[in-house]
Structure formats: structure tokens, C-alpha cells
Design an enzyme around this catalytic site. Structure first.
Site, PDB file in Angstrom:
ATOM      1  N   LYS A 141      48.550  39.734  72.033  1.00  0.00           N
ATOM      2  CA  LYS A 141      48.357  38.283  71.974  1.00  0.00           C
ATOM      3  C   LYS A 141      49.707  37.606  72.164  1.00  0.00           C
ATOM      4  O   LYS A 141      50.669  37.921  71.450  1.00  0.00           O
ATOM      5  CB  LYS A 141      47.779  37.863  70.619  1.00  0.00           C
ATOM      6  CG  LYS A 141      46.283  38.034  70.533  1.00  0.00           C
ATOM      7  CD  LYS A 141      45.753  37.359  69.287  1.00  0.00           C
ATOM      8  CE  LYS A 141      44.255  37.511  69.178  1.00  0.00           C
ATOM      9  NZ  LYS A 141      43.747  36.970  67.909  1.00  0.00           N
ATOM     10  N   GLU A 183      50.116  39.695  55.875  1.00  0.00           N
ATOM     11  CA  GLU A 183      49.366  40.404  56.930  1.00  0.00           C
ATOM     12  C   GLU A 183      49.123  41.858  56.517  1.00  0.00           C
ATOM     13  O   GLU A 183      48.124  42.457  56.886  1.00  0.00           O
ATOM     14  CB  GLU A 183      50.108  40.334  58.273  1.00  0.00           C
ATOM     15  CG  GLU A 183      50.202  38.928  58.875  1.00  0.00           C
ATOM     16  CD  GLU A 183      48.908  38.446  59.550  1.00  0.00           C
ATOM     17  OE1 GLU A 183      47.899  39.176  59.555  1.00  0.00           O
ATOM     18  OE2 GLU A 183      48.912  37.313  60.070  1.00  0.00           O
ATOM     19  N   LYS A 221      45.061  48.270  63.292  1.00  0.00           N
ATOM     20  CA  LYS A 221      45.070  47.295  64.385  1.00  0.00           C
ATOM     21  C   LYS A 221      44.755  47.976  65.716  1.00  0.00           C
ATOM     22  O   LYS A 221      43.997  47.451  66.535  1.00  0.00           O
ATOM     23  CB  LYS A 221      46.420  46.574  64.455  1.00  0.00           C
ATOM     24  CG  LYS A 221      46.434  45.556  65.588  1.00  0.00           C
ATOM     25  CD  LYS A 221      47.145  44.312  65.275  1.00  0.00           C
ATOM     26  CE  LYS A 221      46.825  43.257  66.312  1.00  0.00           C
ATOM     27  NZ  LYS A 221      47.651  42.078  66.193  1.00  0.00           N
ATOM     28  N   GLU A 231      39.095  40.087  72.172  1.00  0.00           N
ATOM     29  CA  GLU A 231      38.538  39.316  71.054  1.00  0.00           C
ATOM     30  C   GLU A 231      37.218  38.639  71.385  1.00  0.00           C
ATOM     31  O   GLU A 231      37.034  37.448  71.192  1.00  0.00           O
ATOM     32  CB  GLU A 231      39.556  38.271  70.558  1.00  0.00           C
ATOM     33  CG  GLU A 231      39.253  37.824  69.135  1.00  0.00           C
ATOM     34  CD  GLU A 231      40.330  36.943  68.542  1.00  0.00           C
ATOM     35  OE1 GLU A 231      41.412  37.471  68.263  1.00  0.00           O
ATOM     36  OE2 GLU A 231      40.076  35.735  68.366  1.00  0.00           O
ATOM     37  N   ARG A 235      37.315  42.057  67.060  1.00  0.00           N
ATOM     38  CA  ARG A 235      38.734  41.735  66.848  1.00  0.00           C
ATOM     39  C   ARG A 235      38.896  40.495  65.966  1.00  0.00           C
ATOM     40  O   ARG A 235      39.920  40.292  65.333  1.00  0.00           O
ATOM     41  CB  ARG A 235      39.457  41.567  68.194  1.00  0.00           C
ATOM     42  CG  ARG A 235      40.959  41.324  68.005  1.00  0.00           C
ATOM     43  CD  ARG A 235      41.770  41.500  69.261  1.00  0.00           C
ATOM     44  NE  ARG A 235      43.168  41.200  68.985  1.00  0.00           N
ATOM     45  CZ  ARG A 235      44.170  41.465  69.812  1.00  0.00           C
ATOM     46  NH1 ARG A 235      43.937  42.031  70.975  1.00  0.00           N
ATOM     47  NH2 ARG A 235      45.405  41.148  69.485  1.00  0.00           N
ATOM     48  N   HIS A 242      42.679  33.211  58.559  1.00  0.00           N
ATOM     49  CA  HIS A 242      43.566  32.527  59.505  1.00  0.00           C
ATOM     50  C   HIS A 242      43.120  31.111  59.859  1.00  0.00           C
ATOM     51  O   HIS A 242      43.961  30.278  60.176  1.00  0.00           O
ATOM     52  CB  HIS A 242      43.733  33.355  60.777  1.00  0.00           C
ATOM     53  CG  HIS A 242      44.739  34.469  60.629  1.00  0.00           C
ATOM     54  ND1 HIS A 242      44.622  35.448  59.668  1.00  0.00           N
ATOM     55  CD2 HIS A 242      45.886  34.759  61.316  1.00  0.00           C
ATOM     56  CE1 HIS A 242      45.645  36.290  59.776  1.00  0.00           C
ATOM     57  NE2 HIS A 242      46.429  35.888  60.759  1.00  0.00           N
ATOM     58  N   HIS A 246      45.905  28.612  59.464  1.00  0.00           N
ATOM     59  CA  HIS A 246      46.455  27.789  60.549  1.00  0.00           C
ATOM     60  C   HIS A 246      46.364  26.304  60.191  1.00  0.00           C
ATOM     61  O   HIS A 246      47.266  25.519  60.517  1.00  0.00           O
ATOM     62  CB  HIS A 246      45.711  28.048  61.854  1.00  0.00           C
ATOM     63  CG  HIS A 246      46.044  29.387  62.466  1.00  0.00           C
ATOM     64  ND1 HIS A 246      45.353  29.921  63.517  1.00  0.00           N
ATOM     65  CD2 HIS A 246      47.006  30.299  62.163  1.00  0.00           C
ATOM     66  CE1 HIS A 246      45.862  31.112  63.841  1.00  0.00           C
ATOM     67  NE2 HIS A 246      46.860  31.355  63.017  1.00  0.00           N
ATOM     68  N   HIS A 258      53.601  31.152  58.179  1.00  0.00           N
ATOM     69  CA  HIS A 258      52.326  31.801  58.534  1.00  0.00           C
ATOM     70  C   HIS A 258      51.769  32.676  57.402  1.00  0.00           C
ATOM     71  O   HIS A 258      50.610  32.519  57.001  1.00  0.00           O
ATOM     72  CB  HIS A 258      52.528  32.626  59.804  1.00  0.00           C
ATOM     73  CG  HIS A 258      51.272  33.256  60.312  1.00  0.00           C
ATOM     74  ND1 HIS A 258      50.238  32.529  60.861  1.00  0.00           N
ATOM     75  CD2 HIS A 258      50.867  34.556  60.342  1.00  0.00           C
ATOM     76  CE1 HIS A 258      49.263  33.354  61.203  1.00  0.00           C
ATOM     77  NE2 HIS A 258      49.626  34.582  60.900  1.00  0.00           N
TER      78      HIS A 258
HETATM   79  N1  GLY Z   1      46.775  38.662  64.871  1.00  0.00           N
HETATM   80  C1  GLY Z   1      45.428  38.882  65.163  1.00  0.00           C
HETATM   81  C2  GLY Z   1      45.182  39.633  66.411  1.00  0.00           C
HETATM   82  O1  GLY Z   1      46.107  40.176  66.996  1.00  0.00           O
HETATM   83  O2  GLY Z   1      44.070  39.681  66.878  1.00  0.00           O
END
Ligand code: GLY
Length: 360
Positions: A141, A183, A221, A231, A235, A242, A246, A258
Site C-alpha cells: 500500500k 499495530e 500480514k 483488498e 484484507r 482504522h 483515521h 497513527h
Molecule cells: N495497513 C493495512 C494494510 O496494509 O492493508
């Protein structure tokens, strides 16, 4: 220590304490680069950029650099444009390898520059914050923020390599270390009850468990990214907490960073999930307790209506609906599409402490 291979559209290796950060130069040379373009911020560059520049000189690769002021407020179109201009002035080509040296902001911005410069060139991530090590450097991302919201412009662009040296985390100011633990906690909450239990003993800077915990987060991950790189479905579980996070970041003009914002978002969503009957009171309480133990707030200082309004411009929104990642149990979450009204009621219930069970 370990190498984790991510089999995304373009497979790549994440090296955790296996190779020094200087190996970015030899990797770039082996990839046939004509030059390296180093992107960093003014906190990290003075500490580590000379190591990369010297290594490039040793392998005979020209290396130009772009350094911008540290912080989320730099993750803008203006900084991105300045980075592209600097690449053009340095005569970067499609064969130039961008090296992102820094935390999440550097990785996102440099990755987006790499994704778009001359329609795309390759890049190597060298994450220097805990948050970037466990989350943003892996998965492809990239992007920048708009006034209307975080990460609203970007691209999926996988790195060619990720080089993690967890000893760099030893120089992180405490606040940045704590920020990154949010995280780390997320991975335990969404996917791994054993990791969660391990994290109930608070992770400290210089903790001997850091390399193995970083590795576990990256493995989780990797599995999610391999299942859904773009996504379209699963995902989204990585976005637990978030949407609210956000919103907190944006409403605070990014003075809440964050990790601090996401941690509060996770506690709030856990509470809302219990109120709405998605999970038990006990599981929500465990999440809130761990969030508290790491020094985060469990309730935002913004009203539910302000948060819901800010969430309306979140990327997870589709028409009048927003995908909300709800807690099912510690280690398990579920993606629940909610209308914006239902989402507002969902977080309102959590903000109103002591409201007891509610129907949404
Ligand atoms: N930080 C969330 C993702 O990489 O999907």
C-alpha cells in the site's frame, strides 16, 4: 534471524535481522539498477542515510536523495510532487531503484513516487519505526493524504525487497515505539490469540522478544496479503480500528499519531462490538485493558457524531455503506457492512459508557 517471502503479484523477501541495511545497495545493483534514489525524512536521514550513500558508492551506483520534514503533515501532494521533481532533476529513469528509508510516512510517500514515476519503478523498503516494520512496509500500500482524509490517493505497488534491522528500533524515541505497538496489538486481536497473550506482558523498547514478534506480525500480514492483495475482501481485517483511528487523526489535525489513534479506535470498536452482541463483554474488556496497559486512551476526545461524519470520507465507504471490522473474540474479527447511520449508532453506543447492551 528470518526471511519471510511474500507471494504477491510480484514475490519478494522481507529480511528480519538477516542482512544489514547497506545491502539495499548490492540488491539494487543485482536488480540491474542504473542508480538509487533515496527518500527519507529529516529525523531518520541524519542517522542512517550516510550508510546507504556509502554502500551505493562502494558498488558504483550513483545515489541522489530527497529528504522532507518528518511527520504525517508532510504526506501531501506537495511533498509527493517535490519528490517526483527531485527524481527528474536527478535524471532518475525507470531502472532507478527508490529506497524508502524511514517510518510509515516515508514508505507510503516514496512507494507512491516509485509507483507513478515514469509509470512505475522498483523500490526497496527500509522501515525504521516499529509501525513500519510490522505493517506499512509490507503489502504494497502506497499513497498520500488529502485534506478530505488519509491515504485517499495511492496505488498498490509491492516493494522488491524489505530490509528490517530491529536494532534500529533501539534509537526510536519512546513515543514512536509506543505508537508502533498499536499495530502489533492489532495482529494479536484480529488473528492470533497466542500472540495477544504474549503481548499482555507489555512489550518494551530493547525487549528481546521484538524480532520474533515482528516476524509473527509479518507472517500474519503475508498470509492476508497473499489471500487478497488488492483488498477486495479479507484484507479489510487489517483495518481493524482504522476507520475510527483515521477519523481521530484527521479531527486532531494529525497531532494524535497513527498508532495512538488506531489503538483508541480498536478499544472503541471492541466496546461497540460487545454492546452490539458481536463479542462477549470479557473479550472487549481484554482488548480495552491491553490498550490501556500500553499507554493508549480507550475513549476518543471527539464525539461519536464527529467521528461518524469524518468516517464518511473513509476509503472503506462504498455508497451509503461502510465495511466495519467487528470483534468476534480475541483473535477473531468479522467484516460487517453497515449503513452510515448504523455505523454512527454503533460507535455512539460505545462512546456512551455504561449504556449496557444495545441493538444497532
Ligand atoms: N495497513 C493495512 C494494510 O496494509 O492493508
Amino acid at each position: 534471524m528470518a526471511v519471510v517471502t511474500v507471494h504477491a503479484s510480484q514475490p519478494y523477501e522481507v529480511s528480519i535481522d538477516e542482512a544489514p541495511i547497506e545491502s539495499a545497495a548490492s540488491q539494487a545493483a543485482n536488480m540491474g539498477a542504473d542508480a538509487v534514489f533515496l527518500v527519507s525524512d529529516d529525523n531518520v536521514a541524519p542517522l542512517y542515510a550516510p550508510r546507504i550513500l556509502d554502500a551505493c558508492a562502494r558498488v558504483g551506483l550513483p545515489c541522489a536523495s530527497f529528504v522532507f520534514p518528518a511527520g504525517e503533515s508532510s504526506k501531501t501532494f506537495a511533498t509527493y510532487a517535490a519528490c517526483l521533481d527531485a527524481m527528474a532533476r536527478a535524471h532518475a529513469t525507470r531502472s532507478t531503484i527508490v529506497v524508502a528509508l524511514g517510518g510509515g510516512v516515508v514508505g507510503d510517500l516514496a512507494g507512491f513516487a516509485a509507483a507513478t514515476y515514469m509509470r512505475g519503478c522498483r523500490f526497496i523498503q527500509i522501515p525504521t519505526s516499529l509501525l513500519a516494520c510490522v505493517d506499512s512496509s509490507v503489502g504494497g500500500k502506497t499513497g498520500i493524504d488529502l485534506d478530505a482524509g488519509k491515504n485517499l490517493v495511492g496505488a498498490f505497488h509491492q516493494p522488491s525487497s524489505v530490509l528490517i534491522d530491529t536494532s534500529l528500533l533501539e534509537t526510536l524515541p519512546d513515543r514512536f515505539f509506543i505508537d508502533g505497538t498499536a499495530e502489533v496489538l492489532k495482529y494479536g486481536i484480529i488473528a492470533d490469540p497466542a500472540l495477544f497473550v504474549e503481548l499482555e506482558t507489555r512489550l518494551m523498547p530493547n525487549d528481546a522478544r521484538i524480532p520474533s514478534i515482528v516476524r509473527r506480525c509479518i507472517e500474519i500480514k503475508r498470509d492476508v496479503v497473499q489471500a487478497d492483495e488488492y483488498e477486495r475482501g479479507v484484507r479489510r481485517i487489517l483495518n481493524f480500528g482504522h476507520t475510527v483511528g483515521h477519523a481521530i487523526e484527521r479531527l486532531s489535525s494529525y497531532s494524535v499519531t497513527h498508532g495512538f489513534a488506531v489503538a483508541t479506535g480498536m478499544a472503541l470498536i471492541a466496546r461497540a462490538s460487545a454492546c452490539a452482541g458481536f463479542c462477549s463483554e470479557g473479550d472487549a474488556r481484554r482488548v480495552e485493558k491491553v490498550v490501556e496497559r500500553y499507554g493508549f486512551k480507550t475513549r476518543p476526545r471527539f464525539s461519536a457524531s464527529a467521528l461518524a461524519e469524518a468516517a464518511a470520507s473513509d476509503k472503506k465507504r462504498s455508497g451509503a455503506s461502510i465495511d466495519t471490522v467487528c470483534l468476534r473474540a480475541v483473535g477473531a474479527v468479522e467484516i460487517v457492512p453497515m449503513t452510515l447511520d448504523r455505523f454512527a449508532r454503533f460507535i455512539e453506543a460505545a462512546c456512551a459508557d455504561g449504556a449496557g447492551p444495545c441493538r444497532i
